[in-house]
Design a protein around this motif. Structure first.
Motif, short mmCIF file in Angstrom:
data_model
loop_
_atom_site.label_atom_id
_atom_site.label_comp_id
_atom_site.label_asym_id
_atom_site.label_seq_id
_atom_site.Cartn_x
_atom_site.Cartn_y
_atom_site.Cartn_z
N PRO A 208 -36.62 83.54 52.70
CA PRO A 208 -36.81 84.57 53.73
C PRO A 208 -37.62 84.01 54.89
O PRO A 208 -38.57 83.24 54.69
CB PRO A 208 -37.58 85.67 52.99
CG PRO A 208 -37.43 85.38 51.54
CD PRO A 208 -37.26 83.90 51.42
N ASP A 209 -37.28 84.39 56.09
CA ASP A 209 -38.01 83.92 57.26
C ASP A 209 -39.50 84.22 57.14
O ASP A 209 -40.34 83.38 57.48
CB ASP A 209 -37.46 84.57 58.53
CG ASP A 209 -36.27 83.81 59.10
OD1 ASP A 209 -35.94 82.73 58.59
OD2 ASP A 209 -35.67 84.31 60.07
N LYS A 210 -39.83 85.41 56.66
CA LYS A 210 -41.24 85.81 56.58
C LYS A 210 -42.01 84.92 55.61
O LYS A 210 -43.15 84.50 55.90
CB LYS A 210 -41.35 87.27 56.14
CG LYS A 210 -42.78 87.81 56.14
CD LYS A 210 -42.81 89.29 55.79
CE LYS A 210 -44.25 89.81 55.79
NZ LYS A 210 -44.29 91.26 55.45
N VAL A 211 -41.41 84.62 54.48
CA VAL A 211 -42.08 83.78 53.47
C VAL A 211 -42.14 82.33 53.94
O VAL A 211 -43.14 81.64 53.76
CB VAL A 211 -41.36 83.88 52.11
CG1 VAL A 211 -41.99 82.94 51.10
CG2 VAL A 211 -41.38 85.32 51.60
N GLU A 212 -41.06 81.87 54.54
CA GLU A 212 -40.97 80.48 54.98
C GLU A 212 -41.73 80.23 56.29
O GLU A 212 -41.88 79.08 56.70
CB GLU A 212 -39.50 80.09 55.18
CG GLU A 212 -38.67 80.08 53.91
CD GLU A 212 -38.93 78.88 53.04
OE1 GLU A 212 -38.95 77.75 53.56
OE2 GLU A 212 -39.14 79.08 51.84
N GLY A 216 -35.25 80.53 61.11
CA GLY A 216 -33.90 79.99 60.91
C GLY A 216 -32.85 81.07 60.69
O GLY A 216 -31.78 81.05 61.31
N LEU A 217 -33.13 82.01 59.79
CA LEU A 217 -32.17 83.09 59.56
C LEU A 217 -32.01 83.94 60.81
O LEU A 217 -30.88 84.31 61.17
CB LEU A 217 -32.64 83.95 58.38
CG LEU A 217 -32.41 83.36 56.99
CD1 LEU A 217 -33.16 84.16 55.93
CD2 LEU A 217 -30.92 83.32 56.66
N GLN A 247 -41.89 86.81 42.24
CA GLN A 247 -42.87 86.92 43.31
C GLN A 247 -42.57 85.94 44.44
O GLN A 247 -42.01 84.86 44.22
CB GLN A 247 -44.28 86.68 42.76
CG GLN A 247 -44.73 87.71 41.73
CD GLN A 247 -46.16 87.48 41.28
OE1 GLN A 247 -47.05 87.18 42.08
NE2 GLN A 247 -46.39 87.60 39.98
N ASP A 248 -42.99 86.31 45.63
CA ASP A 248 -42.71 85.48 46.79
C ASP A 248 -43.25 84.06 46.64
O ASP A 248 -42.62 83.09 47.08
CB ASP A 248 -43.31 86.11 48.06
CG ASP A 248 -42.57 87.36 48.50
OD1 ASP A 248 -41.48 87.62 47.94
OD2 ASP A 248 -43.08 88.06 49.39
N LYS A 249 -44.41 83.90 46.00
CA LYS A 249 -45.00 82.58 45.86
C LYS A 249 -44.19 81.68 44.93
O LYS A 249 -44.39 80.46 44.92
CB LYS A 249 -46.44 82.70 45.35
CG LYS A 249 -46.57 83.23 43.93
CD LYS A 249 -48.02 83.35 43.50
CE LYS A 249 -48.17 83.87 42.08
NZ LYS A 249 -47.53 83.00 41.07
#
Length: 325
Positions: A208-212, A216-217, A247-249
Motif C-alpha cells: 500500500p502507498d501509505k505503508v510503503e 507508485g500506486l 498487520q501492516d508491519k
C-alpha cells in the motif's frame, strides 16, 4: 450505397477494435509450494503468440493449462518435433515481462532456460541489473543473455524499459508501458499492456502507498482512471498475498483485501464515481497457509467479495485456468 458502405466500415471497425485478451495462469500462488508460483501468459484474442507476465512457474503451468484445454485456440502443427508443452513454450511465448527479480517471479524462467528459444526479457533497469549481475552470471546460472559476466550465450536479449515509455513486444501485437512500484522499498513494476486500443494492467508485488510511503500506486491510477472511464481497461491483475488479520508491519510490501479496497477508492477518484462497477480484477500471489484447517485462498476471496462496495468482478484463477476479457 454510401450508407451501406459506411455501415460495413463501422461494423468492421468495431470488430477489429473489440479483440480482447486471453490469459492463462501458469502459477497462481505467492509461495510456498514450488511449481505453482507467479506466472501468467497473455495474448490478444486475434493472435496465437503470448508474452509471459512474470515467470516463477512456466512449464508446469503449461502442462496444467493443456490438461484444462486452456490452449484451445493454439494450433499445434502435427509435424513439429516438440510435444505440446515444448511447442507452446518454445514457439508461442515470445518474451518475458518481469516485474522484479525476486526468486518467486523468475525461477521458472531460469530453470527452463536450457530448453528455451531466443526471446526478449523486458523490465525496468533495476530488474535487468539484478538478472544480469546476480542470476545469469555463471555463478548462480549460466549467462543465457546478451550482456553480463563471462561468455554470453545470447539466447535472451535484455530490453530495458523506461517508465511510461511505450514499447512494442516483439513477435506480438502487444505494446507495454511500465510504472515503478514499491515492494518493501524494493522496486517492482506495473505493466500496462495495450492491444488495438484495449488495455490490461498487471501489477507485480506491491505494498500500500501509505505503508510503503510511496506514490507508485497513485501514479499508476492517474493513468488507469481515464482508461477505465472510457471503458478501455479490460482488467487489472493485482496481488492479495495476505488476509486482513495481517498487520501492516508484517506485510513486507504486499496487499490485503482491506488495502485493495482502500486503493480502489483512490482509483475511483481518477475514474469517476461508479466507473469501477463491473471491472475485472484478477487476484494474484495468494500465499498458501501451512496451518491445519486454514485455506488462505478461501479466506481472502471471502474478505474481498463480502466487502465489494464498488461492484467489481473479482476473479481467483488457479493454475491452468483460462480467463478471457
Amino acid at each position: 450505397m454510401k450508407r451501406l458502405l459506411s455501415t460495413i466500415f463501422l461494423i468492421s471497425s468495431l470488430i477489429s477494435y473489440a479483440e480482447g485478451f486471453e490469459l492463462v495462469t501458469l502459477g497462481s500462488d505467492g509461495g510456498v509450494f514450488d511449481g505453482n508460483i507467479s506466472g501468467y501468459l497473455l495474448k490478444s484474442k486475434s493472435e496465437e503468440n503470448f508474452v509471459a507476465l512474470d515467470a516463477g512457474t512456466v512449464l508446469p503451468g503449461i502442462k496444467k493449462g493443456l490438461e484444462k484445454n486452456s490452449f484451445k485456440n493454439i494450433t499445434i502443427p502435427k509435424d513439429t518435433e516438440w510435444n505440446d508443452i515444448g511447442y507452446i513454450f518454445r514457439e508461442k511465448i515470445k518474451g518475458y515481462l518481469i516485474s522484479h527479480a525476486h526468486l518467486d517471479h523468475i525461477s521458472g524462467l531460469v530453470v527452463s532456460s536450457t530448453e528455451d528459444t531466443k526471446k526478449e526479457i523486458y523490465g525496468l533497469k533495476s530488474t535487468i541489473d539484478t538478472l544480469k549481475n546476480n542470476v545469469f552470471n555463471w555463478q548462480l546460472w549460466p549467462n543465457f543473455a546478451n550482456e553480463g559476466e563471462g561468455f554470453k550465450l545470447n539466447q535472451y536479449t535484455y530490453k530495458e524499459l523506461s517508465p511510461l515509455n511505450e514499447v512494442s513486444i516483439n513477435g506480438t501485437t502487444l505494446k507495454v508501458r511500465s510504472f515503478p512500484l514499491s515492494h518493501s522499498n524494493y522496486e517492482s513494476t506495473m505493466f500496462l499492456i495495450e492491444n488495438n486500443g484495449e488495455y490490461l494492467a498487471y501489477y507485480g508485488d506491491v505494498g500500500p502507498d501509505k505503508v510503503e510511503k510511496s506514490n507508485g500506486l497513485d501514479e499508476s491510477f492517474k493513468v488507469l482512471g481515464p482508461l477505465l472511464k472510457e471503458k478501455k481497461l479490460k482488467a487489472i491483475m493485482i496481488e492479495s498475498s495476505f488476509e486482513n488479520s495481517k498487520q501492516d508491519k508484517d506485510l513486507f510490501g504486499h496487499l490485503t483485501p482491506k488495502w485493495i479496497d482502500t486503493e480502489l477508492e483512490n482509483l475511483e477518484r481518477y475514474s469517476g464515481k461508479g466507473n469501477l462497477k463491473g471491472l475485472n480484477i484478477v487476484i494474484t500471489h495468494i500465499k498458501p497457509s501451512l496451518k491445519k484447517n486454514e485455506n488462505m485462498r478461501e479466506k481472502i476471496e471471502k474478505e474481498l467479495v463480502d466487502n465489494n462496495r464498488f461492484g467489481v468482478q473479482y476473479h481467483f484463477p488457479v493454475q491452468g485456468d483460462l480467463l478471457e476479457f
